[in-house]
Design a protein around this motif. Structure first.
Motif, PDB file in Angstrom:
ATOM      1  N   GLY A  70       0.776  -1.226   0.000  1.00 17.60           N
ATOM      2  CA  GLY A  70       0.000   0.000   0.000  1.00 17.60           C
ATOM      3  C   GLY A  70       0.812   1.282   0.000  1.00 17.60           C
ATOM      4  N   PRO A  71       1.839   1.411   0.849  1.00 14.30           N
ATOM      5  CA  PRO A  71       2.602   2.664   0.864  1.00 14.30           C
ATOM      6  C   PRO A  71       3.202   3.017  -0.491  1.00 14.30           C
ATOM      7  N   GLU A  89      -9.378   8.843   5.446  1.00  9.86           N
ATOM      8  CA  GLU A  89     -10.237   8.250   6.475  1.00  9.86           C
ATOM      9  C   GLU A  89      -9.371   7.827   7.654  1.00  9.86           C
ATOM     10  N   LEU A  90      -9.727   8.289   8.832  1.00  9.45           N
ATOM     11  CA  LEU A  90      -9.009   7.906  10.040  1.00  9.45           C
ATOM     12  C   LEU A  90     -10.009   7.437  11.091  1.00  9.45           C
ATOM     13  N   ALA A  91      -9.648   6.392  11.789  1.00 14.37           N
ATOM     14  CA  ALA A  91     -10.520   5.875  12.836  1.00 14.37           C
ATOM     15  C   ALA A  91     -10.599   6.869  13.985  1.00 14.37           C
ATOM     16  N   GLU A 138      -2.241   4.497   4.910  1.00 19.50           N
ATOM     17  CA  GLU A 138      -2.852   5.599   4.161  1.00 19.50           C
ATOM     18  C   GLU A 138      -2.481   6.957   4.771  1.00 19.50           C
ATOM     19  N   ALA A 139      -2.639   7.062   6.079  1.00 18.07           N
ATOM     20  CA  ALA A 139      -2.329   8.328   6.749  1.00 18.07           C
ATOM     21  C   ALA A 139      -0.831   8.598   6.755  1.00 18.07           C
ATOM     22  N   ARG A 140      -0.039   7.563   6.977  1.00 19.56           N
ATOM     23  CA  ARG A 140       1.420   7.734   6.991  1.00 19.56           C
ATOM     24  C   ARG A 140       1.929   8.224   5.636  1.00 19.56           C
ATOM     25  N   THR A 141       1.437   7.604   4.558  1.00 17.06           N
ATOM     26  CA  THR A 141       1.893   7.971   3.223  1.00 17.06           C
ATOM     27  C   THR A 141       1.424   9.370   2.850  1.00 17.06           C
ATOM     28  N   ALA A 142       0.191   9.697   3.209  1.00 17.82           N
ATOM     29  CA  ALA A 142      -0.328  11.033   2.929  1.00 17.82           C
ATOM     30  C   ALA A 142       0.493  12.098   3.641  1.00 17.82           C
ATOM     31  N   LYS A 143       0.846  11.849   4.885  1.00 18.54           N
ATOM     32  CA  LYS A 143       1.642  12.817   5.637  1.00 18.54           C
ATOM     33  C   LYS A 143       3.037  12.955   5.035  1.00 18.54           C
ATOM     34  N   ALA A 144       3.620  11.837   4.608  1.00 23.17           N
ATOM     35  CA  ALA A 144       4.946  11.897   3.990  1.00 23.17           C
ATOM     36  C   ALA A 144       4.908  12.727   2.710  1.00 23.17           C
ATOM     37  N   TYR A 145       3.854  12.539   1.898  1.00 27.98           N
ATOM     38  CA  TYR A 145       3.741  13.312   0.663  1.00 27.98           C
ATOM     39  C   TYR A 145       3.503  14.787   0.969  1.00 27.98           C
TER      40      TYR A 145
END
Length: 276
Positions: A70-71, A89-91, A138-145
């Motif tokens: 995924g990443p 989307e975050l829990a 998803e959140a980790r990759t979005a933050k990195a970008y």
């Protein structure tokens, strides 16, 4: 006073293209010649027309949580679409500020709890650690970008009071923990997991999900909540918007947005390379 003056006529050489032409053609020619000047004047008095139109496409990217690839896949999507805004989307109780503090050890411990004796091989341990690293990818990759490009990040939180639905994904995650542990006996847990993930990407979402009415109602509540969040983000955006959510939500969110007249494009994360 001399009343025998001869009228002055304009020399033909100054208006060569109007010589011996019908009046309507002359008017049409003058209008055509003046058009660039009129457009220039409009641009001068309306600065907004001087700026290129902003592209506000909306993309709904469907993922399968715990996708080990995924990443890498998601970063390709971001690099290809170049969003100005990313919504993920975050829990409940999660945020971009604390995602790096979530280690995924609970996934690792859960899988390892099913293993006994020789099943706890080094290969299996290594893959399980890799799997744990896919938690909240998803959140980790979005933050990195976002850190690289400066694009805006938005968290789409799920309704806090909505009962957590047991979707096919949630049921299969629990069952897959047992299957993943058993796959250690074959020495190829990664192959098992890749098959499991692909099965979720390939599920047909055009028909009803096999869930209880209560679970279906909870899903609809979540989808409606997220669609409202997406609408708010998009209407305030000034560039491309990419929304990243579980694949089970994308089509429902798209339908809800279409009812408001907002079109979007759904992208399956595992098939993005087709659009490159």
């Amino acid at each position: 006073m001399n009343n025998n003056l001869t009228p002055i006529s304009t020399p033909v050489r100054f208006l060569p293209k109007f010589k011996q032409r019908p009046p309507l053609q002359v008017v049409a020619q003058i209008t055509n010649d003046l058009r660039p000047i009129v457009l220039l004047a409009v641009n001068l008095f309306n600065p907004q027309t001087c700026q290129p139109p902003l592209e506000k496409q909306l993309y709904l990217v469907g993922t399968v949580h715990l996708d080990v690839d995924g990443p890498t896949r998601l970063m390709k999507v971001f690099e290809g679409l170049k969003p100005a805004y990313i919504a993920v989307e975050l829990a409940e109780n999660h945020s971009f500020a604390d995602i790096n503090t979530i280690s995924g050890d609970d996934i690792y411990d859960q899988v390892m709890s099913y293993c006994i004796g020789d099943m706890k091989s080094d290969t299996f341990r290594d893959f399980t650690r890799e799997l744990a690293g896919a938690v909240l990818f998803e959140a980790r990759t979005a933050k990195a970008y976002s850190d690289l490009t400066g694009c805006q990040l938005h968290a789409i939180d799920l309704p806090s009071r909505a009962p957590k639905p047991v979707t096919p994904r949630n049921r299969m995650v629990r069952a897959s923990m047992v299957g993943l542990a058993l796959a250690a006996a074959t020495g190829n847990p990664r192959q098992y997991w890749d098959t499991y993930i692909q099965r979720h990407y390939d599920i047909d979402l055009s028909g009803p999900l096999h869930v209880t009415p209560e679970q279906q109602a909870a899903l609809k509540k979540q989808d409606s909540h997220m669609a409202g969040k997406v609408w708010d983000i998009y209407t305030g955006a000034e560039g491309p918007v990419v929304v990243v959510t579980g694949r089970y939500h994308t089509h429902s969110i798209q339908e809800l947005l279409e009812r408001k007249g907002l079109e979007s494009e759904v992208i399956r994360l595992d098939r993005y390379q087709v659009f490159e």
